[in-house]
Motif scaffolding. Structure first.
Motif, PDB file in Angstrom:
ATOM      1  N   LEU A   1       5.024  -7.132 -12.433  1.00  0.00           N
ATOM      2  CA  LEU A   1       4.881  -8.108 -12.615  1.00  0.00           C
ATOM      3  C   LEU A   1       3.494  -8.667 -13.525  1.00  0.00           C
ATOM      4  O   LEU A   1       2.341  -7.947 -12.502  1.00  0.00           O
ATOM      5  CB  LEU A   1       5.039  -9.545 -11.580  1.00  0.00           C
ATOM      6  CG  LEU A   1       4.723 -10.664 -11.960  1.00  0.00           C
ATOM      7  CD1 LEU A   1       6.361 -11.390 -12.644  1.00  0.00           C
ATOM      8  CD2 LEU A   1       5.290 -11.769 -10.237  1.00  0.00           C
ATOM      9  N   GLN A   2       3.171  -9.224 -14.332  1.00  0.00           N
ATOM     10  CA  GLN A   2       1.612  -9.588 -14.721  1.00  0.00           C
ATOM     11  C   GLN A   2       1.000 -10.979 -14.258  1.00  0.00           C
ATOM     12  O   GLN A   2       2.352 -11.936 -14.299  1.00  0.00           O
ATOM     13  CB  GLN A   2       1.488  -9.026 -16.073  1.00  0.00           C
ATOM     14  CG  GLN A   2       1.729  -7.616 -16.276  1.00  0.00           C
ATOM     15  CD  GLN A   2       0.846  -6.963 -15.793  1.00  0.00           C
ATOM     16  OE1 GLN A   2       0.170  -5.638 -15.063  1.00  0.00           O
ATOM     17  NE2 GLN A   2      -0.147  -7.153 -16.697  1.00  0.00           N
ATOM     18  N   TYR A   3       0.457 -11.708 -14.707  1.00  0.00           N
ATOM     19  CA  TYR A   3      -0.169 -12.516 -14.782  1.00  0.00           C
ATOM     20  C   TYR A   3      -1.263 -12.619 -15.885  1.00  0.00           C
ATOM     21  O   TYR A   3      -1.823 -12.319 -15.969  1.00  0.00           O
ATOM     22  CB  TYR A   3      -0.868 -12.919 -13.373  1.00  0.00           C
ATOM     23  CG  TYR A   3      -2.385 -12.625 -12.966  1.00  0.00           C
ATOM     24  CD1 TYR A   3      -2.890 -12.766 -13.923  1.00  0.00           C
ATOM     25  CD2 TYR A   3      -2.743 -11.431 -12.330  1.00  0.00           C
ATOM     26  CE1 TYR A   3      -4.565 -12.337 -13.417  1.00  0.00           C
ATOM     27  CE2 TYR A   3      -3.698 -11.125 -11.825  1.00  0.00           C
ATOM     28  CZ  TYR A   3      -4.681 -11.337 -12.807  1.00  0.00           C
ATOM     29  OH  TYR A   3      -6.149 -10.559 -12.545  1.00  0.00           O
ATOM     30  N   GLU A   4      -1.637 -14.377 -16.747  1.00  0.00           N
ATOM     31  CA  GLU A   4      -1.877 -14.761 -17.437  1.00  0.00           C
ATOM     32  C   GLU A   4      -3.066 -15.546 -17.494  1.00  0.00           C
ATOM     33  O   GLU A   4      -2.599 -16.949 -16.695  1.00  0.00           O
ATOM     34  CB  GLU A   4      -1.428 -14.675 -18.433  1.00  0.00           C
ATOM     35  CG  GLU A   4      -2.089 -14.998 -19.916  1.00  0.00           C
ATOM     36  CD  GLU A   4      -1.265 -14.281 -21.388  1.00  0.00           C
ATOM     37  OE1 GLU A   4      -2.489 -15.121 -22.576  1.00  0.00           O
ATOM     38  OE2 GLU A   4      -0.205 -14.677 -21.106  1.00  0.00           O
ATOM     39  N   LYS A   5      -4.203 -15.779 -17.317  1.00  0.00           N
ATOM     40  CA  LYS A   5      -4.840 -16.507 -16.901  1.00  0.00           C
ATOM     41  C   LYS A   5      -6.389 -16.959 -17.892  1.00  0.00           C
ATOM     42  O   LYS A   5      -6.433 -16.196 -18.503  1.00  0.00           O
ATOM     43  CB  LYS A   5      -5.508 -16.403 -15.510  1.00  0.00           C
ATOM     44  CG  LYS A   5      -6.565 -15.386 -15.669  1.00  0.00           C
ATOM     45  CD  LYS A   5      -6.806 -15.547 -13.642  1.00  0.00           C
ATOM     46  CE  LYS A   5      -7.815 -14.338 -13.372  1.00  0.00           C
ATOM     47  NZ  LYS A   5      -8.435 -14.436 -12.400  1.00  0.00           N
TER      48      LYS A   5
END
Length: 638
Positions: free
Chosen positions: A358-362
């Protein structure tokens, strides 16, 4: 089975013709360009006057032709000089950058986000050798002592030469032309230069990249150097985009959005917990079913459901156990709430990468850097090398912080950065440093000519026979220093400080020359090789990487191996290609490839064999049929 008779670099002329056919199909008749028809189609945009604004010099036509020529060379792997061969994504190429840029055209076309180069400034002392456009590869091999011919020496471009500026322009033009092809649409090139050729460089860059894609001419206060009338305190950095319309404003820390892993190594700070994910979440992966447990230091366990990517989405509801780094934010986002991190940055989305993590993008904010750069000096560059070696082997080396600054405002987490005048290795050093600071995984491709060191120099006395040897050692030492200086930083052990080494050489494949003078020698050569088209002094891995290069596959793809009897099979990029270059190939090799293929998500892999490697014609036929039975149709021989 189709036979591959020739491996060459990308044919840029043919590529351009195909583009013209798409735009102006009526301008072609029986495969040939009808110039008159093309002129009629573009109408008033034809320049009919003999005199018009242009940049020209003695040798320009030759330089333009050279940029379009294909290369028959290759890049041979050198594992013993590499660092972390099996895991690194960085590349170091030893060779003439003109030929190397040609060889990179197919694999890295439009994939490079940033290019930084510090080319010869044409001071009268810094030219290495003149290109021999009739056979540049042969010229390179002779000059670097890789062939039997000797006597040619490396030269400089002296200012009393009648074509002083022309030689420099002829040297730079095809390299910049080829470099432009490698830039992504939103890519940027930075070129360091001083007063000697700044004006000429800007003119040829306007021609190659287009005046409309000029971004800025930066003034870098590099430090004082005494001269006849003024003390020179600055140099320039020309900055061009490939397509300014595709380039957004520079971003805080170089990116409009930042992406990173949303899991960590289990600890008191990051305890293991279970989160339920609904179907439909973005999954940046081809169709694939993942195992119920994967990961080593950062384990991921599927508690319920089938963890499957389909049409680049999570196919099913699934509950996952892991040490989440931002568990509350993940849950809030899944519930449709706006998520803002501790720094006030909006988390735009969570998604699964192709490895199942799982990755996040901000979001990040935009910045507008000043055109006068005052924070970095060549003295800092010298100190950087002195900190790694007992001596500084370079004149006025660029400081890593300068290149790190450019990289930070231009590149994203996993972008590729290219430096084809690698010199002291500053760009590779800077990329590793930036990755250590912001957790990025940028990759660097460095290209350096093995220019001989002077026998009287400190570098030669220290055992470095050419510049490329120093560059490689600098990158090795810089990587270890960065890890030591950041030893307490979480995840620093995962920092990529390695590089795969490749060396420019002639093709591994014997070329048939039908000229009368060479005919008898060609017969003898093939007889000595028992009809094998692969040169006797080349390894299977040499040929393997030539195939990858000419097929446009990245040189850092993971490679697995299996041995069947006396045959070795290579699995490239988790099943995108299978290669077997052994002798005595039989159908059991195809059976093994078929079993491997069942584990892969690639539906249409290529399979390449050595044509002379089959035990018999019957074995060749059976091999092809066996592969067809498992759905593999793209089978070729070399």
């Amino acid at each position: 089975m189709e036979k591959i008779n020739e491996l060459t670099s990308e044919n840029i002329v043919q590529q351009n013709i195909e583009r013209l056919k798409e735009i102006f199909p009526t301008a072609f008749s029986e495969g040939k360009l009808v110039v008159e028809e093309l002129q009629a189609l573009v109408g008033e945009y034809i320049q009919k006057d003999k005199e018009y604004y242009q940049m020209t010099w003695a040798g320009k036509t030759e330089a333009q032709r050279e940029a379009n020529k294909v290369s028959t060379g290759t890049l041979r792997p050198s594992k013993d000089e590499s660092k972390d061969w099996d895991s690194t994504g960085n590349i170091f190429i030893e060779g003439d950058n003109l030929e190397v840029l040609k060889l990179l055209q197919k694999t890295y076309n439009s994939k490079i986000k940033m290019i930084y180069i510090d080319p010869p400034y044409n001071t009268g002392k810094d030219f290495v050798y003149e290109d021999d456009f009739s056979d540049n590869l042969k010229n390179y091999l002779e000059l670097t002592g890789q062939t039997d011919q000797t006597g040619k020496k490396l030269t400089t471009n002296t200012d009393n030469d009648g074509r002083f500026h022309s030689k420099w322009l002829t040297n730079m033009y095809p390299r910049l032309k080829l470099a432009r092809n490698l830039l992504s649409d939103n890519g940027i090139i930075f070129i360091s230069i001083d007063d000697h050729e700044q004006g000429n460089l800007k003119k040829i860059c306007n021609e190659i990249f287009g005046e409309e894609n000029f971004i800025s001419q930066l003034v870098w206060k590099s430090g004082g150097t005494s001269s006849a009338h003024f003390t020179k305190e600055h140099e320039y950095v020309l900055c061009y985009s490939k397509n300014l319309a595709s380039l957004s404003y520079f971003q805080y820390n170089g990116i409009s959005s930042v992406s990173d892993r949303a899991i960590k190594k289990p600890s008191v700070k990051n305890p293991i917990s279970i989160i339920h994910f609904p179907a439909g979440i973005d999954f940046e992966c081809e169709d694939k079913i993942f195992p119920n447990f994967f990961g080593d230091k950062e384990p991921v366990k599927i508690v319920s459901g089938i963890f499957q990517a389909k049409n680049r989405k999570l196919a099913n509801e699934v509950s996952i156990e892991a040490a989440w780094s931002m568990a509350d934010m993940i849950k809030n986002w899944l519930n449709g709430l706006t998520v803002i991190d501790q720094k006030g940055q909006i988390v735009k989305r969570f998604f699964f990468k192709n490895n199942g993590v799982l990755q996040y993008e901000k979001e990040k904010g935009t910045i507008h850097p000043k055109t006068i750069i005052t924070d970095y000096t060549t003295k800092q560059g010298s100190n950087s090398i002195l900190n790694l070696f007992e001596n500084n082997y370079f004149d006025f080396p660029k400081p890593p912080d300068l290149i790190k600054y450019f990289s930070s405002i231009v590149t994203n987490d996993s972008d590729i950065i290219l430096d084809f005048f690698a010199g002291s290795g500053t760009t590779a050093h800077a990329v590793m440093q930036l990755n250590a600071e912001d957790g990025g995984s940028r990759k660097c491709i460095s290209v350096q000519l093995p220019e001989l060191t002077d026998e009287k120099s400190e570098a030669y006395k220290a055992g470095y026979k050419n510049i490329a040897e120093i560059t490689k050692e600098r990158i090795r030492r810089a990587g270890e220093l960065i890890k030591r200086e950041n030893k307490d930083k979480e995840g620093i052990e995962n920092l990529d400080t390695g590089f795969r080494v490749f060396k420019l050489d002639s093709s591994n494949i014997l070329a048939w020359d039908t000229s009368v003078d060479e005919f008898e020698g060609q017969l003898d050569m093939f007889a000595e090789n028992n009809g094998d088209h692969i040169k006797s002094n080349r390894t299977e891995e040499d040929v393997l990487f030539e195939i990858l290069l000419k097929y446009g596959l990245e040189l850092t793809l993971p490679i697995e191996e299996k041995v069947v009897g006396d045959c070795k099979i290579y699995n490239i990029g988790f099943g995108s290609m299978y290669i077997c270059l052994s002798d005595q190939i039989k159908a059991d090799v195809a059976t093994t490839i078929g079993e491997w293929h069942k584990e892969s998500s690639d539906s249409n892999p290529s399979v390449i064999f050595k044509d002379s490697g089959f035990a018999s014609d019957a074995d060749k036929t059976n091999t092809v049929q066996t592969l067809r039975q498992v759905g593999i149709e793209n089978v070729k021989s070399i």
